[in-house]
Write an enzyme that holds these catalytic residues in place. Structure first.
Site, PDB file in Angstrom:
ATOM      1  N   TRP A 166       0.800  -1.221   0.000  1.00 59.83           N
ATOM      2  CA  TRP A 166       0.000   0.000   0.000  1.00 59.83           C
ATOM      3  C   TRP A 166       0.838   1.280   0.000  1.00 59.83           C
ATOM      4  CZ3 TRP A 166       1.623   2.694   4.129  1.00 59.83           C
ATOM      5  CH2 TRP A 166       2.109   1.969   5.235  1.00 59.83           C
ATOM      6  N   LYS A 190      -2.580  -8.877  -7.247  1.00 58.74           N
ATOM      7  CA  LYS A 190      -3.354  -8.608  -6.042  1.00 58.74           C
ATOM      8  C   LYS A 190      -2.774  -7.368  -5.362  1.00 58.74           C
ATOM      9  CE  LYS A 190      -4.302  -9.847  -1.333  1.00 58.74           C
ATOM     10  NZ  LYS A 190      -3.937  -8.445  -0.993  1.00 58.74           N
ATOM     11  N   GLU A 268      10.585  -8.795  -2.164  1.00 64.98           N
ATOM     12  CA  GLU A 268      11.158  -7.517  -1.717  1.00 64.98           C
ATOM     13  C   GLU A 268      10.519  -7.230  -0.376  1.00 64.98           C
ATOM     14  OE1 GLU A 268      11.706  -4.181  -0.470  1.00 64.98           O
ATOM     15  OE2 GLU A 268      10.315  -3.464  -2.013  1.00 64.98           O
ATOM     16  N   CYS A 302      10.123   1.042   2.652  1.00 61.82           N
ATOM     17  CA  CYS A 302      11.064  -0.004   3.075  1.00 61.82           C
ATOM     18  C   CYS A 302      12.500   0.493   2.996  1.00 61.82           C
ATOM     19  CB  CYS A 302      10.878  -1.258   2.226  1.00 61.82           C
ATOM     20  SG  CYS A 302      11.141  -0.988   0.463  1.00 61.82           S
ATOM     21  N   GLU A 399      11.387  -2.143  11.655  1.00 64.26           N
ATOM     22  CA  GLU A 399      11.106  -0.922  10.900  1.00 64.26           C
ATOM     23  C   GLU A 399      10.051  -0.106  11.635  1.00 64.26           C
ATOM     24  OE1 GLU A 399      11.146  -1.133   6.224  1.00 64.26           O
ATOM     25  OE2 GLU A 399      10.013  -2.812   7.032  1.00 64.26           O
TER      26      GLU A 399
END
Length: 498
Positions: A166, A190, A268, A302, A399
């Site tokens: 997202w 998807k 990833e 990321c 993260e």
């Protein structure tokens, strides 16, 4: 009455037909077999942007069948013909960048100028792989036998699946779709439950560009439907390759599920990026780069700098400059003029940021600026700079995925390397120094798939994007990014000699 997100969005759209609220299977815009629906919300206001189908395994099987039916024709099409469609698609994405960016802002929250930039960036992958698809070269290998010749071909994998996140709902779509289709594969895509509208708008433009029915299919569903869709993609024998961008936990699950059929998987996954600033660094460059690598997209990247390692000689100046710049960032709705920081994607994301900051403070850390929910409410969080980060903190291991810059000092070069590599992840490392020798030493020593030196940006369609350790498998973008979507076939041709 104040305008709703949906009314503000529709007023901005030059082409309202880009706002699709269904799945796309076999070239048709369809709902879920069950008829169930869910709402996509604006994270800045909590308002409903659109209502979409809740597709599950049955819908996904239909999409896989459509992709399989389209495969022979698409695979056999001349590479030049596929390239023309992809280039036209890229042109259409650029032509409609303002509309797609407005759609993305409504469902993702980022400033609309930033969203439009992302859409334009996403078009670059379509252009790039349109050309790389024409360069799928094989080999002729010298044989040890006079009667044989050895030939190596590269062929499409077949029906593939792409699962996208997202946080970059335009770029992550084309980074999967473009190489897959350029190589001659078909795909079931998807998109993330929170941001399907951007993917659907891009798919609509693909159809307009000339994609044959079934070459690209899009299945959508709520968060609770993701497991069923994913399980169908990993268990269905027709699907031969899965490309995924998202959390490491989900990536490990998909990898495990795909192992039963030895499916090809490219991943990833998460990052935990070190941002290393040496005493000899240009302070202004380092701080400017921090704004790009930490606060862009409200820190929901990321590649975002997660652990700021600053050498003691420049520490105080860096902290002061970073706090001053963070304090000037404008927080607001993505459609509002001047907004630089939008909301976090949802309440879970907000809670995680609060947990990270709270843990650091419990360990003796200090908030230099920010540190709280923003006065705008909903999922807005203040741009934050904190000090006192240490390897025992939650923020060191996970993260943060939010607008929080956490800083710790280091003494010498080896300590910086050791601290940077003290993580299970290895996506990207940032290095700031004017010493050429140090640039090489540190870049080579970092256990990351990518290194950015004296800049806060690292990705582009021409560069191989990807990580090591638990940050993933494979590469996206560049000439290397096409290889993950191709199979190598060796032919030993006998009976050559008369």
């Amino acid at each position: 009455m104040a305008a709703t997100t949906l009314s503000r969005l529709t007023e901005r759209l030059a082409d309202p037909s880009l706002l699709r609220a269904t799945g796309c299977i076999g070239g048709e815009w369809v709902g879920a077999v069950s008829g169930a629906t869910y709402d996509v919300l604006d994270p800045a206001t909590g308002e409903v942007v659109a209502t979409l189908p809740r597709m599950v395994a049955a819908d996904t099987r239909v999409a896989i069948e459509a992709a399989a039916a389209a495969l022979p024709g698409w695979r056999s099409m001349l590479t030049t013909a596929r390239a023309r469609i992809l280039r036209r698609w890229a042109d259409l994405v650029r032509e409609h960048a303002d509309d797609i960016g407005s759609i993305e802002t409504a469902e993702q929250g980022k400033p609309v100028t930033e969203a439009i930039d992302e859409v334009r960036y996403s078009a670059g992958f379509l252009d790039w792989f349109a050309e790389e698809g024409r360069r799928v070269y094989g080999d002729v290998i010298p044989s040890t036998s006079a009667d044989t010749r050895i030939v190596v071909l590269k062929q499409p994998v077949g029906v593939t699946a792409g699962i996208t996140p997202w946080n970059l709902p335009a770029a992550m779509v084309t980074r999967k779709v473009a190489p897959a289709l350029a190589a001659g594969n078909t795909m079931v895509l998807k998109p993330a439950p929170f941001t399907p509208l951007t993917a659907l708008a891009i798919a609509e433009l693909g159809i307009r560009a000339g994609l044959p029915p079934g070459v690209l299919n899009v299945v959508v569903g709520d968060v609770e439907d993701a497991a069923a869709i994913g399980a169908e993609l990993t268990s269905n024998r027709t699907v031969r390759k899965i490309g995924f961008t998202g959390s490491t936990a989900v990536g490990k699950l998909l990898l495990a599920q795909s192992a039963a059929q030895v499916k090809r998987v490219s991943l990833e996954l998460g990052g935990n990026s070190p941002f290393i600033v040496f005493d000899d660094a240009d302070l202004q460059t380092a701080v400017d780069s921090l704004m790009a690598s930490k606060f862009r997209n409200a820190g929901q990247l990321c590649t975002a700098a997660n652990r700021l390692l600053v050498q003691t000689g420049i520490l105080d100046d860096f902290v002061a400059a970073a706090a001053e710049r963070a304090g000037r960032l404008v927080v607001g709705h993505g459609y509002d003029d001047g907004t630089e920081i939008g909301p976090l994607i949802n309440s879970a994301g907000l809670a995680k940021v609060e947990r990270h900051v709270g843990d650091l403070l419990d360990r003796g850390g200090t908030v230099v600026i920010g540190g709280h929910r923003h006065d705008l409410g909903h999922t807005f969080f203040e741009p934050t700079v904190v000090t006192g980060l240490d390897p025992a903190a939650v923020m060191w291991r996970e993260e943060t995925f939010g607008p929080v810059a956490a800083i710790t000092p280091f003494g010498d070069e080896q300590e910086a390397i050791d601290l940077a590599n003290d993580t299970d992840f290895g996506l990207v490392g940032f290095v700031f120094t004017r010493d050429l020798g140090r640039t090489w030493r540190v870049s080579e020593a970092l256990e990351t798939g990518m290194v950015a030196v004296n800049t806060g940006r690292v990705s582009g369609e021409m560069a191989p994007f990807g990580g090591v350790k638990e940050s993933g498998l494979g590469r996206e973008g560049s000439k290397y990014g096409l290889e993950d979507w191709l199979e190598i076939k060796y032919m030993n041709l006998g009976g050559i000699s008369r």
